[in-house]
Design a protein around this motif. Sequence first.
Motif, PDB file in Angstrom:
ATOM      1  N   TYR A   1      -5.950  -6.835  -3.499  1.00 41.40           N
ATOM      2  CA  TYR A   1      -6.791  -5.735  -3.039  1.00 41.40           C
ATOM      3  C   TYR A   1      -8.232  -5.860  -3.526  1.00 41.40           C
TER       4      TYR A   1
ATOM      5  N   PRO B   1       0.782  -1.244   0.000  1.00 50.67           N
ATOM      6  CA  PRO B   1       0.000   0.000   0.000  1.00 50.67           C
ATOM      7  C   PRO B   1       0.810   1.289   0.000  1.00 50.67           C
TER       8      PRO B   1
ATOM      9  N   ARG C   1     -14.937   2.789  -5.327  1.00 53.11           N
ATOM     10  CA  ARG C   1     -15.338   4.189  -5.476  1.00 53.11           C
ATOM     11  C   ARG C   1     -16.852   4.237  -5.567  1.00 53.11           C
TER      12      ARG C   1
ATOM     13  N   THR D   1      -5.274   4.679  -4.817  1.00 57.37           N
ATOM     14  CA  THR D   1      -6.003   5.020  -3.591  1.00 57.37           C
ATOM     15  C   THR D   1      -6.271   6.517  -3.479  1.00 57.37           C
TER      16      THR D   1
ATOM     17  N   ILE E   1       0.356   2.215  -6.014  1.00 57.42           N
ATOM     18  CA  ILE E   1      -0.870   1.966  -5.252  1.00 57.42           C
ATOM     19  C   ILE E   1      -1.490   3.283  -4.801  1.00 57.42           C
ATOM     20  N   LYS E   2      -0.660   4.227  -4.427  1.00 56.10           N
ATOM     21  CA  LYS E   2      -1.180   5.544  -4.032  1.00 56.10           C
ATOM     22  C   LYS E   2      -1.851   6.253  -5.201  1.00 56.10           C
TER      23      LYS E   2
ATOM     24  N   SER F   1     -11.207   3.874  -2.421  1.00 49.87           N
ATOM     25  CA  SER F   1     -11.100   3.599  -0.989  1.00 49.87           C
ATOM     26  C   SER F   1     -10.457   2.239  -0.764  1.00 49.87           C
ATOM     27  N   ASP F   2      -9.528   2.190   0.195  1.00 49.69           N
ATOM     28  CA  ASP F   2      -8.838   0.946   0.553  1.00 49.69           C
ATOM     29  C   ASP F   2      -9.084   0.671   2.030  1.00 49.69           C
ATOM     30  N   ARG F   3      -9.932  -0.302   2.316  1.00 52.16           N
ATOM     31  CA  ARG F   3     -10.209  -0.686   3.702  1.00 52.16           C
ATOM     32  C   ARG F   3      -9.579  -2.028   4.050  1.00 52.16           C
TER      33      ARG F   3
ATOM     34  N   LEU G   1     -10.584  -2.530  -3.950  1.00 51.87           N
ATOM     35  CA  LEU G   1     -10.649  -1.072  -3.837  1.00 51.87           C
ATOM     36  C   LEU G   1     -11.975  -0.593  -4.421  1.00 51.87           C
TER      37      LEU G   1
END
Length: 267
Positions: free
Chosen positions: A233, A201, A237, A210, A206-207, A214-216, A235
């Motif tokens: 992942y 992450p 939106r 993100t 990856i940024k 959203s990355d939970r 991810l």
Amino acid sequence: MRRSLFVLLLAVLAMAGLTVPASATVPVVRPLTVLSFNIHHAAGPDGVTDLDRLAAEIRRTRADVIGMQEVDRHWGERSHWADQPAELARRLGMHVVYGANLDEEPPAAGEPRRQYGTAILSRYPILKWRNTPLPMARPGEEQRGLLEAVVNVAGVHVRAMTTHFQHNNAESRQLQAEVVADAVRTSREPVVLTGDLNATPDAPEIKTLTALLSDRGRGATYPVEDPVSRIDYVLTRDALPLYNRVLPTASSDHRPVLATLLVWRTR
């Protein structure tokens, strides 16, 4: 049912410090369970390729949409020349689309082409789909792709995406992330991106994602027996993540990620 989901949506948004837009006075809310799974052509750490075992694991998750990477289609002996996406769809009673990122000549005339890539399984109807080749920084790297499918989740259209980034070149992953980010920006539907992104992450690629998604997620996914890196992942939106968990598996060299979301549309 719809009213209770709407109340839950409002409550969770309030706890997160978010609000539903004024135009969203009567949203249609649907729960959606999503699985991201690099299936390693259904070969577990025991070296056995077993589609029945893999299908049973997926079935137990009760996932509505599954984004899969490293999926063989008539590829070779390692997967018994099987059409893995079609076989899994048949076993699970699901719809399927397939993105062949490697597409090779068959071993003999008249036989199916040898293909390797990604797949999306869906309990809900798939309205349309496409597979977009992703760029690479160096010639000779493995061709990667972004597979997208618009899924009709009981009246709410969701864009499911799955991808598999280059494993040994951060420059290529960054180029690939930028193409995926552009696809996210132009989507008219809520987006759920699944994938083996081959980066943790904190990586710039990856940024790039993100910043829009959203990355939970929590928990390492690779290698399967004693995972130390989170590179797989789910991810999102315009979808509200409620639950995210890394699962054990005997069917791959990666652990899958299971996420439950709320998706919605407004009238």
